[in-house]
Design a protein around this motif. Structure first.
Motif, short mmCIF file in Angstrom:
data_model
loop_
_atom_site.label_atom_id
_atom_site.label_comp_id
_atom_site.label_asym_id
_atom_site.label_seq_id
_atom_site.Cartn_x
_atom_site.Cartn_y
_atom_site.Cartn_z
N SER A 187 45.36 49.39 35.32
CA SER A 187 44.44 48.27 35.42
C SER A 187 43.29 48.71 36.33
O SER A 187 43.31 49.80 36.90
CB SER A 187 45.14 47.04 36.01
OG SER A 187 45.38 47.22 37.38
N ALA B 154 43.16 41.09 46.03
CA ALA B 154 44.02 40.00 45.55
C ALA B 154 45.43 40.19 46.09
O ALA B 154 45.85 41.32 46.39
CB ALA B 154 44.05 39.98 44.02
N LEU B 155 46.14 39.09 46.22
CA LEU B 155 47.53 39.12 46.66
C LEU B 155 48.38 38.51 45.56
O LEU B 155 48.67 37.32 45.56
CB LEU B 155 47.70 38.34 47.98
CG LEU B 155 46.86 38.83 49.15
CD1 LEU B 155 46.95 37.87 50.33
CD2 LEU B 155 47.30 40.21 49.57
N ASP B 156 48.76 39.33 44.58
CA ASP B 156 49.53 38.87 43.43
C ASP B 156 51.02 38.99 43.71
O ASP B 156 51.55 40.11 43.79
CB ASP B 156 49.20 39.69 42.18
CG ASP B 156 47.78 39.48 41.71
OD1 ASP B 156 47.19 38.45 42.05
OD2 ASP B 156 47.27 40.36 40.99
N SER B 157 51.71 37.87 43.84
CA SER B 157 53.17 37.85 44.03
C SER B 157 53.63 38.77 45.16
O SER B 157 54.62 39.46 45.04
CB SER B 157 53.87 38.23 42.73
OG SER B 157 53.46 37.39 41.69
N ARG C 97 42.54 47.47 39.15
CA ARG C 97 42.92 47.31 40.55
C ARG C 97 44.36 47.78 40.77
O ARG C 97 45.32 47.07 40.44
CB ARG C 97 42.81 45.85 40.98
CG ARG C 97 41.40 45.34 41.00
CD ARG C 97 41.38 43.90 41.40
NE ARG C 97 40.02 43.42 41.60
CZ ARG C 97 39.73 42.16 41.79
NH1 ARG C 97 40.69 41.24 41.81
NH2 ARG C 97 38.48 41.79 41.97
N ARG D 28 47.91 48.66 42.70
CA ARG D 28 48.74 47.85 43.60
C ARG D 28 49.11 48.64 44.86
O ARG D 28 49.17 49.85 44.84
CB ARG D 28 50.04 47.44 42.92
CG ARG D 28 49.86 46.59 41.69
CD ARG D 28 51.17 46.36 40.97
NE ARG D 28 51.67 47.64 40.44
CZ ARG D 28 52.93 48.05 40.53
NH1 ARG D 28 53.84 47.31 41.10
NH2 ARG D 28 53.29 49.20 40.03
N PRO E 199 49.76 43.31 47.02
CA PRO E 199 48.30 43.31 47.08
C PRO E 199 47.69 44.25 46.05
O PRO E 199 48.25 45.31 45.74
CB PRO E 199 48.01 43.80 48.49
CG PRO E 199 49.26 43.59 49.26
CD PRO E 199 50.37 43.73 48.27
N ARG E 200 46.54 43.86 45.52
CA ARG E 200 45.78 44.69 44.60
C ARG E 200 44.51 45.15 45.32
O ARG E 200 43.91 44.41 46.07
CB ARG E 200 45.43 43.93 43.34
CG ARG E 200 46.66 43.61 42.53
CD ARG E 200 46.35 43.75 41.05
NE ARG E 200 47.57 43.63 40.27
CZ ARG E 200 48.05 44.63 39.55
NH1 ARG E 200 47.44 45.79 39.52
NH2 ARG E 200 49.13 44.47 38.84
N GLU F 58 40.69 46.81 45.18
CA GLU F 58 39.46 47.06 44.43
C GLU F 58 38.91 48.40 44.94
O GLU F 58 38.50 48.49 46.09
CB GLU F 58 38.44 45.95 44.69
CG GLU F 58 37.13 46.14 43.97
CD GLU F 58 37.22 45.87 42.48
OE1 GLU F 58 36.45 46.52 41.74
OE2 GLU F 58 38.04 45.04 42.06
#
Length: 144
Positions: free
Chosen positions: A49, A89-92, A51, A53, A95-96, A98
């Motif tokens: 992707s 971003a903080l997905d589940s 971004r 992880r 962190p992701r 950029e």
């Protein structure tokens, strides 16, 4: 490999006129990093992707959006402190990041030898590609 903005990836193969780069977003990419504000060690893991992880976090609750991510120097492939990106971003709980470099629009990159070759795989024994090309050219000339 770095661009003017930050880390892009690493060389995996080098030829006479081309090189293969494993981008930091690639599924097979793993880069030891540090989140600067909290000094949290992690691994930047690509997943194809835009971004990548942060995985193997010691304490994910200390990480916030906007935190700067740099290489840690662990593993001996990259020196410490190379800019990588920012937490976007903080997905589940994962962190992701950029990346600073816009990987989809790379024009020029720089291959930098930090003298850390001990962490690289050893070359495969056999004839070098340049030697094979010379042999083929010599055989073609002899046939004429």
């Amino acid at each position: 490999m770095i661009s003017g903005e930050g880390l892009v990836g690493r060389l995996t193969e080098v030829g006479v006129r081309a090189a293969r780069v494993l981008l930091i977003t690639d599924l097979n990419s793993r880069v030891p990093v540090i989140v600067e504000s909290s000094h949290t060690a992690a691994v930047l893991a690509g997943d194809n992707s835009e971004r990548p992880r942060l995985v193997y976090l010691g304490n994910a609750k200390d990480i916030k959006i906007g935190d700067r991510v740099v290489t840690s120097g662990e593993g001996g492939i990259f020196p410490p402190g190379l800019p990588v990106g920012v937490v976007a971003a903080l997905d589940s709980g994962l962190p992701r990041v950029e990346p600073y470099a816009e990987l989809s629009e790379l024009g020029y990159v720089m291959a930098v030898d930090y003298g850390l070759a001990g962490g690289l795989p050893q070359p495969v024994p056999g004839a070098a590609p340049a030697a094979r090309h010379r042999k083929a050219a010599t055989a073609n000339e002899a046939a004429r």
